[in-house]
Design a protein around this motif. Sequence first.
Motif, PDB file in Angstrom:
ATOM      1  N   LEU A  84      75.386 -61.600  -0.316  1.00  0.00           N
ATOM      2  CA  LEU A  84      76.141 -63.038  -0.849  1.00  0.00           C
ATOM      3  C   LEU A  84      75.711 -63.759  -2.504  1.00  0.00           C
ATOM      4  N   ALA A  85      76.763 -64.696  -3.002  1.00  0.00           N
ATOM      5  CA  ALA A  85      76.313 -65.204  -3.859  1.00  0.00           C
ATOM      6  C   ALA A  85      76.187 -67.036  -3.203  1.00  0.00           C
ATOM      7  N   CYS A  86      75.267 -67.429  -3.937  1.00  0.00           N
ATOM      8  CA  CYS A  86      74.629 -68.190  -4.161  1.00  0.00           C
ATOM      9  C   CYS A  86      75.211 -69.690  -5.563  1.00  0.00           C
ATOM     10  N   ALA A  87      75.523 -70.571  -4.734  1.00  0.00           N
ATOM     11  CA  ALA A  87      76.428 -71.071  -5.905  1.00  0.00           C
ATOM     12  C   ALA A  87      75.610 -72.593  -5.389  1.00  0.00           C
ATOM     13  N   THR A  88      75.352 -73.539  -6.767  1.00  0.00           N
ATOM     14  CA  THR A  88      74.994 -74.629  -6.495  1.00  0.00           C
ATOM     15  C   THR A  88      75.363 -75.202  -7.667  1.00  0.00           C
ATOM     16  N   TRP A  89      75.504 -76.883  -7.435  1.00  0.00           N
ATOM     17  CA  TRP A  89      75.897 -77.980  -8.316  1.00  0.00           C
ATOM     18  C   TRP A  89      75.015 -79.226  -7.714  1.00  0.00           C
ATOM     19  N   VAL A  90      74.901 -79.816  -9.203  1.00  0.00           N
ATOM     20  CA  VAL A  90      74.646 -81.315  -8.879  1.00  0.00           C
ATOM     21  C   VAL A  90      75.645 -81.575  -8.985  1.00  0.00           C
ATOM     22  N   VAL A  91      75.903 -82.439  -8.223  1.00  0.00           N
ATOM     23  CA  VAL A  91      77.129 -83.537  -8.213  1.00  0.00           C
ATOM     24  C   VAL A  91      76.661 -85.287  -8.060  1.00  0.00           C
ATOM     25  N   THR A  92      75.677 -85.634  -8.242  1.00  0.00           N
ATOM     26  CA  THR A  92      75.151 -86.543  -8.273  1.00  0.00           C
ATOM     27  C   THR A  92      73.554 -86.732  -8.639  1.00  0.00           C
ATOM     28  N   CYS A  93      73.800 -87.742 -10.138  1.00  0.00           N
ATOM     29  CA  CYS A  93      72.846 -88.506 -10.227  1.00  0.00           C
ATOM     30  C   CYS A  93      72.265 -89.028 -11.052  1.00  0.00           C
ATOM     31  N   ASP A  94      71.517 -90.244 -10.620  1.00  0.00           N
ATOM     32  CA  ASP A  94      71.595 -92.004 -10.797  1.00  0.00           C
ATOM     33  C   ASP A  94      70.935 -92.258 -11.592  1.00  0.00           C
ATOM     34  N   LEU A  99      69.631 -87.370  -7.253  1.00  0.00           N
ATOM     35  CA  LEU A  99      69.673 -86.448  -7.580  1.00  0.00           C
ATOM     36  C   LEU A  99      69.718 -85.940  -6.005  1.00  0.00           C
ATOM     37  N   THR A 100      71.758 -85.163  -6.522  1.00  0.00           N
ATOM     38  CA  THR A 100      72.652 -84.544  -4.577  1.00  0.00           C
ATOM     39  C   THR A 100      72.726 -83.128  -5.212  1.00  0.00           C
ATOM     40  N   ARG A 133      60.339 -93.128 -11.431  1.00  0.00           N
ATOM     41  CA  ARG A 133      61.364 -93.644 -12.358  1.00  0.00           C
ATOM     42  C   ARG A 133      61.383 -92.086 -13.034  1.00  0.00           C
ATOM     43  N   MET A 134      62.843 -91.899 -13.061  1.00  0.00           N
ATOM     44  CA  MET A 134      62.772 -89.942 -13.123  1.00  0.00           C
ATOM     45  C   MET A 134      63.115 -90.387 -15.075  1.00  0.00           C
ATOM     46  N   PRO A 135      61.704 -89.328 -15.907  1.00  0.00           N
ATOM     47  CA  PRO A 135      62.058 -89.135 -17.182  1.00  0.00           C
ATOM     48  C   PRO A 135      63.659 -89.053 -17.818  1.00  0.00           C
ATOM     49  N   GLN A 136      64.039 -89.512 -18.652  1.00  0.00           N
ATOM     50  CA  GLN A 136      64.681 -89.613 -19.627  1.00  0.00           C
ATOM     51  C   GLN A 136      64.684 -88.470 -19.687  1.00  0.00           C
ATOM     52  N   ARG A 137      64.292 -87.537 -19.902  1.00  0.00           N
ATOM     53  CA  ARG A 137      64.767 -85.271 -20.271  1.00  0.00           C
ATOM     54  C   ARG A 137      64.950 -84.988 -18.778  1.00  0.00           C
ATOM     55  N   TYR A 138      65.047 -85.550 -17.909  1.00  0.00           N
ATOM     56  CA  TYR A 138      65.313 -84.850 -16.050  1.00  0.00           C
ATOM     57  C   TYR A 138      66.935 -85.482 -16.664  1.00  0.00           C
ATOM     58  N   ALA A 139      67.012 -87.406 -16.776  1.00  0.00           N
ATOM     59  CA  ALA A 139      67.943 -87.850 -16.990  1.00  0.00           C
ATOM     60  C   ALA A 139      69.141 -87.511 -17.351  1.00  0.00           C
ATOM     61  N   SER A 140      68.734 -87.011 -18.567  1.00  0.00           N
ATOM     62  CA  SER A 140      69.768 -86.519 -19.672  1.00  0.00           C
ATOM     63  C   SER A 140      69.770 -84.828 -18.479  1.00  0.00           C
ATOM     64  N   VAL A 141      69.186 -84.128 -18.760  1.00  0.00           N
ATOM     65  CA  VAL A 141      70.078 -83.090 -18.205  1.00  0.00           C
ATOM     66  C   VAL A 141      70.711 -82.462 -16.958  1.00  0.00           C
ATOM     67  N   GLY A 143      71.444 -84.846 -15.534  1.00  0.00           N
ATOM     68  CA  GLY A 143      73.015 -86.044 -15.674  1.00  0.00           C
ATOM     69  C   GLY A 143      74.159 -84.837 -16.451  1.00  0.00           C
ATOM     70  N   ALA A 144      74.305 -84.260 -17.598  1.00  0.00           N
ATOM     71  CA  ALA A 144      75.325 -83.350 -18.190  1.00  0.00           C
ATOM     72  C   ALA A 144      75.315 -82.039 -17.864  1.00  0.00           C
ATOM     73  N   ALA A 145      74.324 -81.618 -16.406  1.00  0.00           N
ATOM     74  CA  ALA A 145      75.225 -80.697 -15.173  1.00  0.00           C
ATOM     75  C   ALA A 145      75.796 -81.275 -15.002  1.00  0.00           C
ATOM     76  N   LYS A 146      76.284 -82.902 -14.036  1.00  0.00           N
ATOM     77  CA  LYS A 146      76.569 -83.041 -12.751  1.00  0.00           C
ATOM     78  C   LYS A 146      78.344 -82.454 -13.034  1.00  0.00           C
ATOM     79  N   VAL A 147      78.470 -81.945 -11.969  1.00  0.00           N
ATOM     80  CA  VAL A 147      79.565 -82.083 -12.040  1.00  0.00           C
ATOM     81  C   VAL A 147      80.696 -82.595 -12.428  1.00  0.00           C
ATOM     82  N   GLN A 148      81.934 -82.385 -12.932  1.00  0.00           N
ATOM     83  CA  GLN A 148      82.877 -83.137 -13.106  1.00  0.00           C
ATOM     84  C   GLN A 148      84.162 -82.615 -12.315  1.00  0.00           C
ATOM     85  N   GLU A 149      84.275 -83.442 -11.300  1.00  0.00           N
ATOM     86  CA  GLU A 149      85.719 -83.269 -10.126  1.00  0.00           C
ATOM     87  C   GLU A 149      87.349 -83.880 -10.979  1.00  0.00           C
TER      88      GLU A 149
END
Length: 149
Positions: A84-94, A99-100, A133-141, A143-149
């Motif tokens: 199986l090819a198992c794919a994931t995406w970050v779709v939301t990160c507030d 995070l979803t 609260r999420m550390p800034q490092r998490y929010a930036s990493v 957040g940048a990985a969040k899928v752009q629909e």
Amino acid sequence: MSLRDEDWDYPAPYVHHWDIAADEIDHYNHVNNVAYVKMLETVAWAHSNNLGLSIDEYRALDRGMAIRRHEIDYLGAALLGDTLACATWVVTCDGRLSLTRHFQFRRLSDGKTLLRAQTDFVCIALSSGKPKRMPQRYASVYGAAKVQE
């Protein structure tokens, strides 16, 4: 079969391959649901590591992304010997607390989607298990990985 980016639910997936083993098969000769849940965790961690966030960094920052909710749709059966090819995406990160991720698992031999899932995470202090609260490092990493629909 070759899976193209445009064949996925979202663009630019992070993909981890899973070769189905005998100890993952249940009494119905299908992959057991527990093995799927374990693979959701494996894929999420592999993606986080690929983004540069490791368990060591989580520990150093005393923060983790704990699962609040899984939603899994089993759409077909995987069998012994399947890959199986198992794919994931970050779709939301507030950028604050949550995070979803979405997941899509496809069989390589025919491209069929066998599973779709969504996991909602909440940021916690590892030392207490309480939401923090999420550390800034998490929010930036993330957040940048969040899928752009």
